[in-house]
Motif scaffolding. Structure first.
Motif, PDB file in Angstrom:
ATOM      1  N   ALA A  50       0.797  -1.210   0.182  1.00 63.31           N
ATOM      2  CA  ALA A  50       0.123  -0.003   0.052  1.00 63.31           C
ATOM      3  C   ALA A  50       0.839   1.301  -0.044  1.00 63.31           C
ATOM      4  O   ALA A  50       1.866   1.185   0.471  1.00 63.31           O
ATOM      5  CB  ALA A  50      -0.749   0.144   1.232  1.00 63.31           C
ATOM      6  N   LYS A  71      -2.068   6.262   1.490  1.00 64.18           N
ATOM      7  CA  LYS A  71      -3.061   5.758   1.845  1.00 64.18           C
ATOM      8  C   LYS A  71      -3.077   5.406   3.200  1.00 64.18           C
ATOM      9  O   LYS A  71      -4.096   5.554   4.064  1.00 64.18           O
ATOM     10  CB  LYS A  71      -3.440   4.479   1.052  1.00 64.18           C
ATOM     11  CG  LYS A  71      -3.821   4.590  -0.519  1.00 64.18           C
ATOM     12  CD  LYS A  71      -3.943   3.476  -1.167  1.00 64.18           C
ATOM     13  CE  LYS A  71      -4.053   3.961  -2.725  1.00 64.18           C
ATOM     14  NZ  LYS A  71      -4.136   2.549  -3.769  1.00 64.18           N
ATOM     15  N   ILE A  93      -6.039  13.039   0.621  1.00 62.71           N
ATOM     16  CA  ILE A  93      -6.879  12.559  -0.488  1.00 62.71           C
ATOM     17  C   ILE A  93      -6.947  12.907  -1.666  1.00 62.71           C
ATOM     18  O   ILE A  93      -6.835  12.358  -2.926  1.00 62.71           O
ATOM     19  CB  ILE A  93      -8.351  12.438   0.086  1.00 62.71           C
ATOM     20  CG1 ILE A  93      -8.568  11.364   1.130  1.00 62.71           C
ATOM     21  CG2 ILE A  93      -9.415  12.205  -1.176  1.00 62.71           C
ATOM     22  CD1 ILE A  93      -9.934  11.481   1.751  1.00 62.71           C
ATOM     23  N   ASP A  97       0.615  10.562  -5.040  1.00 64.67           N
ATOM     24  CA  ASP A  97       1.467   9.919  -4.243  1.00 64.67           C
ATOM     25  C   ASP A  97       2.866  10.502  -4.465  1.00 64.67           C
ATOM     26  O   ASP A  97       3.649  10.757  -3.365  1.00 64.67           O
ATOM     27  CB  ASP A  97       1.764   8.432  -4.493  1.00 64.67           C
ATOM     28  CG  ASP A  97       0.594   7.407  -4.361  1.00 64.67           C
ATOM     29  OD1 ASP A  97       0.051   7.862  -3.109  1.00 64.67           O
ATOM     30  OD2 ASP A  97       0.531   6.470  -4.892  1.00 64.67           O
TER      31      ASP A  97
END
Length: 157
Positions: A88, A92, A143, A147
């Protein structure tokens, strides 16, 4: 590994909320959170009594939720196992921490921002709703970042 542990817990909570939805779960949840927010820091027995009271009142719902959770998790593990084992992104994980443990500053500690994490802890002892609000703002910020933006922002901190 953490995802395989958290998945059944999250599915169980969602199913339990779904089963209780018709009984005004959102009103009850708001009242419950209002009662707990000031007391959880000082006395975890209040959380225990609230959960045990719910279990005593709704044992059938809990059994149904456990059965549905088991079925859903088995299906997910069989069909989506490769997605669960994939690493992950840290963004996140930070979003998850900001939503569920943000009032403790967990997402700030995770990002290596020890000073801000300590500030969140201090503010939560003074006025808990402020840290809940600030952590939700952080979650929304994470959000809407991709990344790469997240990685650059964390490295510059």
């Amino acid at each position: 590994m953490l995802q395989k542990i958290l998945l059944p817990i999250i599915v169980f909570i969602i199913v339990l909320i779904g089963l209780t939805f018709g009984e005004g779960v959102f009103t009850a949840l708001a009242v419950w959170l209002h009662d707990i927010t000031g007391l959880v820091i000082y006395n975890f027995s209040d959380l225990y009594y609230t959960v045990s009271e719910y279990v005593a009142r709704h044992p059938v719902k809990i059994v149904v939720a456990l059965v549905v959770t088991a079925i859903v998790c088995i299906w997910i593990y069989k069909n989506k196992d490769e997605e669960l084992t994939r690493q992950a992104s840290s963004r996140k994980i930070a979003i998850f921490l900001a939503i569920f443990l943000g009032w403790l500053g967990a997402h700030r500690f995770y990002n290596g921002q020890i000073g801000m994490g300590l500030l969140y802890l201090i503010i939560s002892f003074i006025w808990l709703p402020l840290t809940v609000f600030l952590s939700l703002i952080d979650a929304v910020r994470y959000i809407f970042m991709n990344d790469e933006e997240y990685r650059l922002r964390i490295q510059s901190s």
